[in-house]
Design a protein around this motif. Structure first.
Motif, PDB file in Angstrom:
ATOM      1  N   PRO A 380       0.813  -1.228   0.000  1.00 18.40           N
ATOM      2  CA  PRO A 380       0.000   0.000   0.000  1.00 18.40           C
ATOM      3  C   PRO A 380       0.843   1.273   0.000  1.00 18.40           C
ATOM      4  O   PRO A 380       0.449   2.267  -0.625  1.00 18.40           O
ATOM      5  CB  PRO A 380      -0.824  -0.140   1.290  1.00 18.40           C
ATOM      6  N   ALA A 381       1.988   1.276   0.682  1.00 19.52           N
ATOM      7  CA  ALA A 381       2.833   2.470   0.691  1.00 19.52           C
ATOM      8  C   ALA A 381       3.388   2.749  -0.702  1.00 19.52           C
ATOM      9  O   ALA A 381       3.402   3.907  -1.162  1.00 19.52           O
ATOM     10  CB  ALA A 381       3.971   2.290   1.698  1.00 19.52           C
ATOM     11  N   ALA A 382       3.864   1.711  -1.384  1.00 25.14           N
ATOM     12  CA  ALA A 382       4.393   1.910  -2.739  1.00 25.14           C
ATOM     13  C   ALA A 382       3.299   2.385  -3.694  1.00 25.14           C
ATOM     14  O   ALA A 382       3.538   3.245  -4.560  1.00 25.14           O
ATOM     15  CB  ALA A 382       5.020   0.607  -3.243  1.00 25.14           C
ATOM     16  N   ILE A 383       2.098   1.856  -3.543  1.00 25.81           N
ATOM     17  CA  ILE A 383       0.996   2.277  -4.415  1.00 25.81           C
ATOM     18  C   ILE A 383       0.579   3.716  -4.100  1.00 25.81           C
ATOM     19  O   ILE A 383       0.302   4.520  -5.001  1.00 25.81           O
ATOM     20  CB  ILE A 383      -0.194   1.308  -4.254  1.00 25.81           C
ATOM     21  N   GLU A 384       0.549   4.062  -2.814  1.00 24.67           N
ATOM     22  CA  GLU A 384       0.174   5.429  -2.430  1.00 24.67           C
ATOM     23  C   GLU A 384       1.149   6.446  -3.010  1.00 24.67           C
ATOM     24  O   GLU A 384       0.736   7.492  -3.545  1.00 24.67           O
ATOM     25  CB  GLU A 384       0.132   5.526  -0.900  1.00 24.67           C
ATOM     26  N   LYS A 386       3.057   6.129  -5.639  1.00 27.81           N
ATOM     27  CA  LYS A 386       2.916   6.195  -7.097  1.00 27.81           C
ATOM     28  C   LYS A 386       1.610   6.900  -7.487  1.00 27.81           C
ATOM     29  O   LYS A 386       1.554   7.611  -8.516  1.00 27.81           O
ATOM     30  CB  LYS A 386       2.960   4.787  -7.689  1.00 27.81           C
ATOM     31  N   ALA A 387       0.567   6.731  -6.672  1.00 27.66           N
ATOM     32  CA  ALA A 387      -0.699   7.405  -6.972  1.00 27.66           C
ATOM     33  C   ALA A 387      -0.539   8.916  -6.882  1.00 27.66           C
ATOM     34  O   ALA A 387      -1.070   9.669  -7.719  1.00 27.66           O
ATOM     35  CB  ALA A 387      -1.789   6.926  -6.017  1.00 27.66           C
ATOM     36  N   ARG A 388       0.189   9.409  -5.870  1.00 29.34           N
ATOM     37  CA  ARG A 388       0.409  10.858  -5.766  1.00 29.34           C
ATOM     38  C   ARG A 388       1.247  11.375  -6.936  1.00 29.34           C
ATOM     39  O   ARG A 388       1.112  12.524  -7.349  1.00 29.34           O
ATOM     40  CB  ARG A 388       1.085  11.176  -4.438  1.00 29.34           C
ATOM     41  N   GLU A 389       2.107  10.506  -7.478  1.00 30.72           N
ATOM     42  CA  GLU A 389       2.941  10.906  -8.607  1.00 30.72           C
ATOM     43  C   GLU A 389       2.145  10.950  -9.916  1.00 30.72           C
ATOM     44  O   GLU A 389       2.281  11.900 -10.710  1.00 30.72           O
ATOM     45  CB  GLU A 389       4.114   9.936  -8.739  1.00 30.72           C
ATOM     46  N   LEU A 390       1.315   9.947 -10.147  1.00 27.34           N
ATOM     47  CA  LEU A 390       0.638   9.817 -11.442  1.00 27.34           C
ATOM     48  C   LEU A 390      -0.753  10.431 -11.468  1.00 27.34           C
ATOM     49  O   LEU A 390      -1.283  10.698 -12.549  1.00 27.34           O
ATOM     50  CB  LEU A 390       0.532   8.335 -11.820  1.00 27.34           C
ATOM     51  N   PHE A 515       0.292  -8.292 -11.456  1.00 28.39           N
ATOM     52  CA  PHE A 515       1.112  -7.136 -11.792  1.00 28.39           C
ATOM     53  C   PHE A 515       2.466  -7.138 -11.089  1.00 28.39           C
ATOM     54  O   PHE A 515       3.271  -6.253 -11.319  1.00 28.39           O
ATOM     55  CB  PHE A 515       0.375  -5.848 -11.391  1.00 28.39           C
ATOM     56  N   GLY A 516       2.733  -8.085 -10.213  1.00 25.61           N
ATOM     57  CA  GLY A 516       3.951  -8.037  -9.419  1.00 25.61           C
ATOM     58  C   GLY A 516       3.700  -7.387  -8.066  1.00 25.61           C
ATOM     59  O   GLY A 516       2.574  -7.030  -7.720  1.00 25.61           O
ATOM     60  N   GLN A 517       4.771  -7.214  -7.293  1.00 23.59           N
ATOM     61  CA  GLN A 517       4.665  -6.719  -5.923  1.00 23.59           C
ATOM     62  C   GLN A 517       5.260  -5.311  -5.837  1.00 23.59           C
ATOM     63  O   GLN A 517       6.484  -5.153  -5.911  1.00 23.59           O
ATOM     64  CB  GLN A 517       5.372  -7.675  -4.970  1.00 23.59           C
ATOM     65  N   PRO A 518       4.415  -4.307  -5.627  1.00 19.06           N
ATOM     66  CA  PRO A 518       4.882  -2.914  -5.669  1.00 19.06           C
ATOM     67  C   PRO A 518       6.000  -2.582  -4.682  1.00 19.06           C
ATOM     68  O   PRO A 518       6.860  -1.759  -4.995  1.00 19.06           O
ATOM     69  CB  PRO A 518       3.606  -2.121  -5.353  1.00 19.06           C
ATOM     70  N   ALA A 705       5.593  -2.446 -10.923  1.00 14.92           N
ATOM     71  CA  ALA A 705       4.362  -3.030 -10.391  1.00 14.92           C
ATOM     72  C   ALA A 705       3.423  -1.957  -9.856  1.00 14.92           C
ATOM     73  O   ALA A 705       2.209  -1.987 -10.122  1.00 14.92           O
ATOM     74  CB  ALA A 705       4.699  -4.037  -9.284  1.00 14.92           C
ATOM     75  N   ALA A 706       3.936  -0.995  -9.096  1.00 15.10           N
ATOM     76  CA  ALA A 706       3.070   0.051  -8.543  1.00 15.10           C
ATOM     77  C   ALA A 706       2.421   0.869  -9.651  1.00 15.10           C
ATOM     78  O   ALA A 706       1.231   1.228  -9.576  1.00 15.10           O
ATOM     79  CB  ALA A 706       3.876   0.958  -7.606  1.00 15.10           C
TER      80      ALA A 706
END
Length: 821
Positions: A380-384, A386-390, A515-518, A705-706
């Motif tokens: 969740p941290a890696a996805i969060e 990347k979400a703020r970036e994209l 998708f792999g592991q972010p 992945a993220a």
């Protein structure tokens, strides 16, 4: 002459004696003698002590011809002591890991005071520990670390027991201190010791775990033996009378005595009901007999305690009982009021949540959590990030309590678990991402998207597969589990193995995202400069092999299990290695099984395991899913599997990791040392095992992945497919880009495993290379074999067999090679 003599009297404690003795003999500071006194125990305690003495020459056993009681048994042990300092340990209690090393260091810092006082914590039947007993008196800011009792009279408030102190043996001989017979024998021992000590030192550390027995101990047994307390205070005041120079302490000790009488009288289960009035009448007579000549030095006390003292001094049994009943009624009423407040608050929050569910969804809000609200980490941290970036218009919030707030990056809102804001976010957020399940009272709304990331590749059985393993399931409600999984929209998978496991263990109508592991993206994108920076931050020297040791949790055994003697491992491997020890998150805050010596770093509280991966040269684990992540770095791995058969039978596993391991397998501590010392984890065979493991479990962890997750779930772009085909082109059903979002360019195609370039390994390599310092095995003082290394012109005691050490020495880089003598 050892540094410490530990005195352990034993009487009818066969159920606890092994744990007590192991806690002493397993200390990472070995300069001790253990003197065990068998007080004519009718059970097997004597035989247990003899077995320990036969196995360890540091143990001396004294068998008494008759039962003489705890105090005289301690005196017998003290008479045989040879150590600089004497410690007493009751045979149903345990010494905390690292205690002797911490005591030795503190004694050196304080120039060997007469007495060193330390803290203790209650240990309960379920394996949990209570809070320290006296942190307010022993913390470094409470007063000088070395003092006299006149300088810190408040130290008299410490619990009056013998086993929360280390006594200089010369001091005991000088003052001729001895324990009396009878119950409450600690009273006329503790106070004379404190009053006559010329210097007192303090250590703010829990050194003893005080077992709270459910029955059978002296203090929990009803009987008239509790009347012994009167004789003990007679002895104490006789001691004061014989030393007129100590008369200034008479008032304070009289108050302690009065409080002690009140505690015994009011504690259920000590005095027979028919003897309570008699006890209080005896207490009144003692208060009058030992009344101080003046009230000088009387300290201010709270009204409640002052009232209790007055009732004891007057022997007011009936009034005391009424006061006790009133206190119990007040506590009961307080407990009911607190419970009513909790019920009311829960009802109000429930109503608030139901109202919030009728408001429109906030399409720009994403809520994240990990590891049952333990802070910013994992997928969740890696996805969060990347979400703020994209997705620049997205607002992210993270669920965690204040003690984990420091892990959140700037710009991420913190949600207090259980608060009104927390329930508002769960009711209105468009996106929810977690690696565990959200609370049962959460109900997913139409239009919400819930992504379950999981938190690792499964080796052990999960979900419905645990139904055949009750020890691991631990009362799991499988029906509720399926209700939770039915809420998932997406289940994230890191490899084909995980896909098959998740869809069988959690059979619900979600979409699997292969998708792999972010969290592993950083293992592909970090640079050599990042690795060097992380090693420097951890204090890892250059040209030293950093071994990350990360064991997993055992469901079938309560509490943390220290499978390795970390101090021995560090000492045996020598200065060419540093050990990074990381406890499983279930055991966070418990510390290492020993005080960290040089070469051992406790990284259990480090916020990012991925950073530890990057800083290390080799991973040693047992059955932790971290091995699947670490394999992405293509660095050496060693599987330490001392209990593989037991673990597999009790927890259940999806494959035999010892047969399909990512590197060498060690079945014992000695085998692990041999693998690391000889470089067996860096051979071509080890690399071949690792390559096969990576091929099977790391096919999609290419550093993107993220991004794939964010584009698919948050932006609704064509970045992936459902189960079965892995990352590629497809359509994301059901997700739509938030208004105003900027859609990035398409994600590059999956990078084949052979073309990836993970973060470079540290310059030290995977083990000691040519020119590294020769191994210098160190071991317990009991070992008798020695070997000589001409490269260092020194001799080292070795605990391993001559044959094993000889085989190691033949591979040593020293010239000429070490030889036996």
């Amino acid at each position: 002459m050892p540094r410490f003599s530990v005195i352990v009297p034993a009487h009818q404690v066969q159920a606890y004696l092994h744990e007590c003795l192991d806690s002493v003999l397993g200390q990472c500071f070995g300069d001790l003698e253990l003197i065990a006194v068998d007080d004519r125990s009718p059970d097997s305690s004597g035989e247990i002590l003899d077995a320990y003495a036969a196995a360890d020459p540091r143990v001396t056993v004294i068998h008494l011809a008759e039962n003489i009681g705890l105090g005289p048994a301690r005196n017998t042990g003290t008479a045989r002591a040879r150590g600089d300092y004497v410690l007493y340990l009751d045979s149903d209690d345990t010494m905390a890991p690292g205690t002797l090393r911490a005591l030795a260091e503190r004694l050196s810092e304080t120039s060997d005071p007469d007495i060193l006082l330390f803290d203790f914590a209650p240990a309960y039947w379920d394996g949990s520990l209570g809070p320290p007993a006296h942190p307010e008196l022993l913390t470094p800011g409470a007063g000088p670390g070395v003092c006299t009792l006149d300088e810190r009279p408040e130290l008299l408030r410490l619990t009056a027991v013998a086993w929360n102190k280390a006594y200089r043996r010369a001091f005991l001989l000088r003052e001729r201190l001895a324990f009396p017979p009878g119950t409450y024998e600690d009273t006329p021992w503790t106070f004379p010791a404190l009053l006559t000590a010329r210097t007192l030192g303090t250590l703010d550390r829990v050194c003893v775990h005080y077992r709270q027995r459910r029955g059978g101990s002296i203090l929990t047994t009803t009987g008239r033996r509790h009347f012994d307390v009167f004789d003990q205070y007679d002895r104490l005041f006789a001691f004061l009378a014989a030393r007129p120079g100590l008369d200034r302490w008479h008032q304070a000790l009289h108050q302690r005595m009065t409080d002690h009488f009140a505690t015994i009288h009011s504690t259920p289960g000590r005095l027979p009901g028919s003897a309570r009035a008699e006890f209080l009448h005896r207490a009144r007579a003692h208060c009058r007999r030992h009344r101080p000549a003046s009230a000088a030095g009387r300290a201010a006390v709270p009204p409640g305690r002052r009232l209790r003292r007055m009732l004891v001094r007057h022997g007011a049994h009936h009034a005391f009982r009424l006061l006790a009943h009133a206190g119990r009624a007040r506590r009961l009423l307080g407990a009911r009021l607190r419970r009513a407040r909790r019920v009311l608050r829960k009802a109000l929050l429930r109503g608030h949540y139901l109202l919030q569910r009728h408001r429109p969804l906030d399409r720009d809000l994403a809520v994240f959590s990990a590891y049952w609200d333990r802070g910013y980490s994992c997928h969740p941290a890696a996805i969060e990030a990347k979400a703020r970036e994209l997705v620049p218009d997205i607002r992210t919030a993270w669920i965690c309590p204040p003690d984990h707030a420091h892990t959140l990056p700037p710009g991420v809102r913190r949600l207090q678990p259980g608060s009104a804001a927390y329930w508002t976010a769960l009711a209105r957020a468009r996106f929810l991402v977690s690696n565990v399940n959200l609370p049962h009272s959460y109900r997913k709304r139409p239009g919400q998207l819930l992504l379950q990331t999981h938190h690792g590749t499964p080796l052990k059985h999960m979900g419905l597969d645990l139904m055949a393993y009750p020890a691991a399931a631990d009362g799991m409600d499988f029906g509720r589990l399926l209700e939770h999984t039915d809420r998932w929209d997406y289940s994230l998978s890191g490899n084909p193995h995980s896909t098959l496991v998740w869809e069988r263990a959690y059979p619900s109508p979600y979409t699997t995202l292969e998708f792999g592991q972010p969290r592993n993206d950083v293992l592909q994108t970090a640079t050599a400069a990042d690795v060097a920076r992380l090693r420097a931050a951890l204090g890892i020297p250059d040209r030293v092999t950093a071994v990350l040791y990360a064991p997993t949790h055992r469901d079938h055994r309560p509490g943390r299990q220290p499978w390795l003697d970390l101090a021995r491992l560090v000492a045996t491997l020598g200065p060419s290695f540093v050990l990074l020890a990381r406890a499983h998150y279930f055991h966070a805050g418990q510390g290492l099984p020993c005080e960290p010596p040089g070469g051992l770093l406790d990284v259990s509280d480090h916020p990012s395991v991925e950073e530890l991966f990057l800083a290390s040269d080799v991973l040693v684990t047992d059955y932790s899913s971290l091995m699947f992540d670490y394999a992405n770095l293509d660095r050496p791995l060693v599987v330490h599997a001392p209990d593989w058969e037991t673990y597999r039978e009790t927890r259940g596993t999806y494959f035999d990791v010892t047969a399909a391991a990512p590197g060498p397998v060690a079945r014992s501590e000695d085998e692990l040392i041999d693998i690391l010392a000889t470089g067996a984890h860096t051979t071509e065979h080890a690399r071949a095992l690792r390559a096969a493991f990576r091929q099977r479990f790391c096919p999609w962890d290419d550093g993107h992945a993220a991004e794939r997750v964010v584009r698919h779930v948050f932006l609704g772009t064509a970045t992936g497919t459902a189960t079965g085909t892995g990352p590629g082109l497809g359509t994301a059903a059901g997700s739509a880009a938030p208004p105003g979002a900027t859609v990035p360019a398409a994600v590059p195609p999956l990078v084949p495993l052979a073309e990836r370039h993970p973060a470079p390994a540290p310059g030290s390599g995977g083990g000691p290379g040519p020119g590294a310092a020769p191994l210098t095995p160190l071991a317990p003082p009991a070992a008798k074999d020695w070997w000589s290394c001409p490269a260092s012109a020194s001799s080292y005691r070795c605990s391993r067999s001559r044959a094993t050490c000889a085989s190691v020495s033949t591979r040593c880089s020293a010239s000429p090679a070490p030889t036996w003598r």
